[in-house]
Design a protein around this motif. Structure first.
Motif, PDB file in Angstrom:
ATOM      1  N   GLU A  12       0.853  -1.187   0.000  1.00 44.24           N
ATOM      2  CA  GLU A  12       0.000   0.000   0.000  1.00 44.24           C
ATOM      3  C   GLU A  12       0.887   1.233   0.000  1.00 44.24           C
ATOM      4  OE1 GLU A  12      -2.312  -0.520   3.522  1.00 44.24           O
ATOM      5  OE2 GLU A  12      -3.768  -1.852   2.560  1.00 44.24           O
ATOM      6  N   GLY A  13       0.384   2.302  -0.582  1.00 49.32           N
ATOM      7  CA  GLY A  13       1.149   3.531  -0.621  1.00 49.32           C
ATOM      8  C   GLY A  13       2.409   3.389  -1.449  1.00 49.32           C
ATOM      9  N   ASP A  14       3.552   3.757  -0.863  1.00 47.12           N
ATOM     10  CA  ASP A  14       4.810   3.716  -1.607  1.00 47.12           C
ATOM     11  C   ASP A  14       5.515   2.369  -1.487  1.00 47.12           C
ATOM     12  OD1 ASP A  14       5.435   3.921   1.051  1.00 47.12           O
ATOM     13  OD2 ASP A  14       6.942   5.493   0.821  1.00 47.12           O
ATOM     14  N   LYS A  15       4.880   1.405  -0.829  1.00 50.35           N
ATOM     15  CA  LYS A  15       5.461   0.068  -0.708  1.00 50.35           C
ATOM     16  C   LYS A  15       4.806  -0.861  -1.723  1.00 50.35           C
ATOM     17  CE  LYS A  15       6.607   0.426   4.203  1.00 50.35           C
ATOM     18  NZ  LYS A  15       6.438  -0.177   5.552  1.00 50.35           N
ATOM     19  N   PRO A  16       5.573  -1.349  -2.730  1.00 52.00           N
ATOM     20  CA  PRO A  16       4.961  -2.172  -3.783  1.00 52.00           C
ATOM     21  C   PRO A  16       4.516  -3.545  -3.304  1.00 52.00           C
ATOM     22  CG  PRO A  16       7.335  -2.093  -4.070  1.00 52.00           C
ATOM     23  CD  PRO A  16       6.997  -1.112  -2.984  1.00 52.00           C
ATOM     24  N   TYR A  17       5.151  -4.042  -2.253  1.00 50.35           N
ATOM     25  CA  TYR A  17       4.765  -5.353  -1.754  1.00 50.35           C
ATOM     26  C   TYR A  17       5.128  -5.488  -0.279  1.00 50.35           C
ATOM     27  CZ  TYR A  17       9.692  -6.657  -2.201  1.00 50.35           C
ATOM     28  OH  TYR A  17      11.060  -6.710  -2.068  1.00 50.35           O
ATOM     29  N   LEU A  18       4.525  -6.483   0.360  1.00 51.27           N
ATOM     30  CA  LEU A  18       4.732  -6.764   1.777  1.00 51.27           C
ATOM     31  C   LEU A  18       5.015  -8.245   1.932  1.00 51.27           C
ATOM     32  CD1 LEU A  18       4.442  -5.956   4.836  1.00 51.27           C
ATOM     33  CD2 LEU A  18       2.020  -6.556   4.596  1.00 51.27           C
ATOM     34  N   ILE A  19       6.032  -8.588   2.728  1.00 54.20           N
ATOM     35  CA  ILE A  19       6.371  -9.989   2.969  1.00 54.20           C
ATOM     36  C   ILE A  19       5.910 -10.409   4.357  1.00 54.20           C
ATOM     37  CG2 ILE A  19       8.270 -11.630   3.285  1.00 54.20           C
ATOM     38  CD1 ILE A  19       9.810 -10.176   1.134  1.00 54.20           C
ATOM     39  N   GLN A  20       5.206 -11.538   4.419  1.00 55.86           N
ATOM     40  CA  GLN A  20       4.820 -12.149   5.695  1.00 55.86           C
ATOM     41  C   GLN A  20       5.435 -13.536   5.757  1.00 55.86           C
ATOM     42  OE1 GLN A  20       0.529 -12.216   5.761  1.00 55.86           O
ATOM     43  NE2 GLN A  20       0.371 -10.087   6.422  1.00 55.86           N
ATOM     44  N   ARG A  21       5.899 -13.916   6.936  1.00 57.05           N
ATOM     45  CA  ARG A  21       6.503 -15.236   7.108  1.00 57.05           C
ATOM     46  C   ARG A  21       5.883 -15.945   8.294  1.00 57.05           C
ATOM     47  NH1 ARG A  21      12.730 -13.217   6.131  1.00 57.05           N
ATOM     48  NH2 ARG A  21      12.661 -13.357   3.851  1.00 57.05           N
ATOM     49  N   SER A  22       5.652 -17.233   8.110  1.00 57.47           N
ATOM     50  CA  SER A  22       5.155 -18.029   9.221  1.00 57.47           C
ATOM     51  C   SER A  22       6.278 -18.237  10.233  1.00 57.47           C
ATOM     52  CB  SER A  22       4.653 -19.384   8.727  1.00 57.47           C
ATOM     53  OG  SER A  22       5.737 -20.176   8.263  1.00 57.47           O
ATOM     54  N   LYS A  23       5.888 -18.644  11.422  1.00 56.60           N
ATOM     55  CA  LYS A  23       6.888 -18.889  12.460  1.00 56.60           C
ATOM     56  C   LYS A  23       7.859 -19.994  12.035  1.00 56.60           C
ATOM     57  CE  LYS A  23       3.585 -17.558  16.046  1.00 56.60           C
ATOM     58  NZ  LYS A  23       2.712 -18.042  17.153  1.00 56.60           N
ATOM     59  N   ALA A  24       7.331 -21.035  11.415  1.00 59.03           N
ATOM     60  CA  ALA A  24       8.174 -22.155  10.988  1.00 59.03           C
ATOM     61  C   ALA A  24       9.151 -21.734   9.900  1.00 59.03           C
ATOM     62  CB  ALA A  24       7.308 -23.314  10.506  1.00 59.03           C
ATOM     63  N   PHE A  25       8.733 -20.838   9.014  1.00 63.25           N
ATOM     64  CA  PHE A  25       9.622 -20.372   7.950  1.00 63.25           C
ATOM     65  C   PHE A  25      10.771 -19.561   8.547  1.00 63.25           C
ATOM     66  CE2 PHE A  25      11.152 -17.711   4.538  1.00 63.25           C
ATOM     67  CZ  PHE A  25      11.061 -18.504   3.409  1.00 63.25           C
ATOM     68  N   THR A  26      10.443 -18.673   9.461  1.00 63.89           N
ATOM     69  CA  THR A  26      11.467 -17.848  10.093  1.00 63.89           C
ATOM     70  C   THR A  26      12.496 -18.714  10.812  1.00 63.89           C
ATOM     71  OG1 THR A  26       9.880 -16.042  10.375  1.00 63.89           O
ATOM     72  CG2 THR A  26      11.863 -15.982  11.750  1.00 63.89           C
ATOM     73  N   GLN A  27      12.033 -19.774  11.445  1.00 68.92           N
ATOM     74  CA  GLN A  27      12.940 -20.672  12.157  1.00 68.92           C
ATOM     75  C   GLN A  27      13.780 -21.514  11.207  1.00 68.92           C
ATOM     76  OE1 GLN A  27      10.220 -22.890  14.590  1.00 68.92           O
ATOM     77  NE2 GLN A  27       9.799 -21.180  15.980  1.00 68.92           N
ATOM     78  N   ALA A  28      13.270 -21.768  10.014  1.00 68.18           N
ATOM     79  CA  ALA A  28      13.903 -22.736   9.119  1.00 68.18           C
ATOM     80  C   ALA A  28      15.007 -22.166   8.237  1.00 68.18           C
ATOM     81  CB  ALA A  28      12.844 -23.381   8.223  1.00 68.18           C
ATOM     82  N   ILE A  29      14.900 -20.896   7.879  1.00 69.61           N
ATOM     83  CA  ILE A  29      15.744 -20.393   6.795  1.00 69.61           C
ATOM     84  C   ILE A  29      17.006 -19.708   7.283  1.00 69.61           C
ATOM     85  CG2 ILE A  29      13.748 -20.062   5.298  1.00 69.61           C
ATOM     86  CD1 ILE A  29      14.203 -17.005   5.763  1.00 69.61           C
TER      87      ILE A  29
END
Length: 330
Positions: free
Chosen positions: A308-325
């Motif tokens: 929204e606004g001046d941000k073309p996209y937003l990234i969301q990560r699940s808890k498991a993804f954050t722990q895994a990568i």
């Protein structure tokens, strides 16, 4: 997805065409021409078997034989097809029908299957097709697969490509190569490492305009705990229907082609067919429900939403993804 390599020496590469796209293999070993040719032949033979079993574009495939059948009794299925059907039905039940491989009549109606059409289907056509959709109308047993509705049309496009990746990985394993990266049309599975460095792959994000192309949002170092990665998105496979944009992911609940702020969903899993099916599930859930579902089911998922606004996209990560990568910014 895009694959990244920082060191090229002694990486043997094989490639070819399958499922309307390309397959690519990188092996951290030096194979001579004879070994490359032998392995390529094995891979292409296995992929041909997957297509002969699961393609809806081959009228004589094992799956189309089942789709055409009017018989309500159990029909024998091959080991590979049983494996895919079992996983698909498991995720269908888990998602309460959000994911549903009997969506075939709707996929065909919207022109995203083997039966092409240009116009937008009417509400009456959609309602008629919905009468023949529902994973609960399939029963997988020791005797085979039975359909309670003869008009059921199974479409495995949301999981078969991921399964193809798994088959290629298993073929490379059987050939005795422990370090490799497999990719088919953006679906990934890796094993081991590249001379001590992890295999790295890029997660794409839509460019400005959302459907005009893709660029790398970030780079992921793969690992053997969650060696498979699949992405589903609405920014590539779409068409104009009746003056409106229609996307290839069709909701089996109402038969409509929906879009939301969720542009793509990437899932890491132990095998690629699982990652593939869950990525589609998250896209169907949309921006309001996908992250909660991923966290509730311990899925390692990254979601890219329109900003929204001046941000073309937003990234969301699940808890498991954050722990895994492990992440490296491009």
């Amino acid at each position: 997805m895009a694959c990244g390599e920082s060191r090229a020496e002694n990486v043997s590469r094989l490639s070819g065409e399958t499922m309307g796209t390309f397959w690519n293999v990188s092996i951290a070993a030096e194979l001579d021409d004879a070994a490359k040719n032998t392995l390529k032949q094995r891979i292409e033979s296995e992929l041909e078997a997957v297509n002969d079993s699961m393609s809806t574009y081959r009228d004589t495939s094992e799956l189309m034989r089942i789709n055409h059948s009017r018989d309500a009794s159990p029909q024998t299925v091959s080991d590979g097809l049983r494996r895919v059907l079992a996983k698909a039905l498991e995720i269908s039940k888990e998602s309460e029908g959000v994911y549903d491989i009997t969506v075939g009549p709707l996929v065909n109606l919207w022109g995203f299957g083997p039966e092409k059409r240009r116009d937008k289907p009417s509400d009456a056509e959609i309602a008629a097709a919905l009468q023949h959709v529902g994973y609960h109308k399939l029963q997988l047993s020791a005797e085979g697969l039975s359909k309670s509705d003869p008009e059921i049309f199974i479409d495995l496009s949301s999981i078969a490509k991921g399964y193809g990746v798994d088959v290629v990985a298993e073929t490379i394993d059987a050939a005795g190569y422990p370090n490799y990266l497999v990719e088919i049309g953006g679906e990934i599975r890796s094993k081991g490492n590249k001379y001590g460095a992890p295999w790295r792959v890029g997660i794409e994000r839509p460019e400005a305009g959302l459907v005009s192309g893709a660029a790398v949002a970030n780079i992921i170092a793969m690992n053997d705990r969650l060696p498979a990665m699949a992405t589903s998105g609405n920014y590539r496979n779409y068409a104009e229907k009746g003056g409106e944009m229609a996307y290839h992911i069709i909701d089996p609940k109402d038969g409509k082609s929906h879009s939301s702020r969720l542009l793509s969903a990437t899932v890491l899993a132990g095998d690629c067919m699982t990652a593939d099916a869950y990525a589609t599930t998250l896209m169907l859930l949309g921006d309001k429900k996908a992250l909660a579902f991923a966290d509730a089911h311990n899925l390692a998922a990254e979601l890219i939403l329109a900003g929204e606004g001046d941000k073309p996209y937003l990234i969301q990560r699940s808890k498991a993804f954050t722990q895994a990568i492990q992440e490296e910014q491009p």
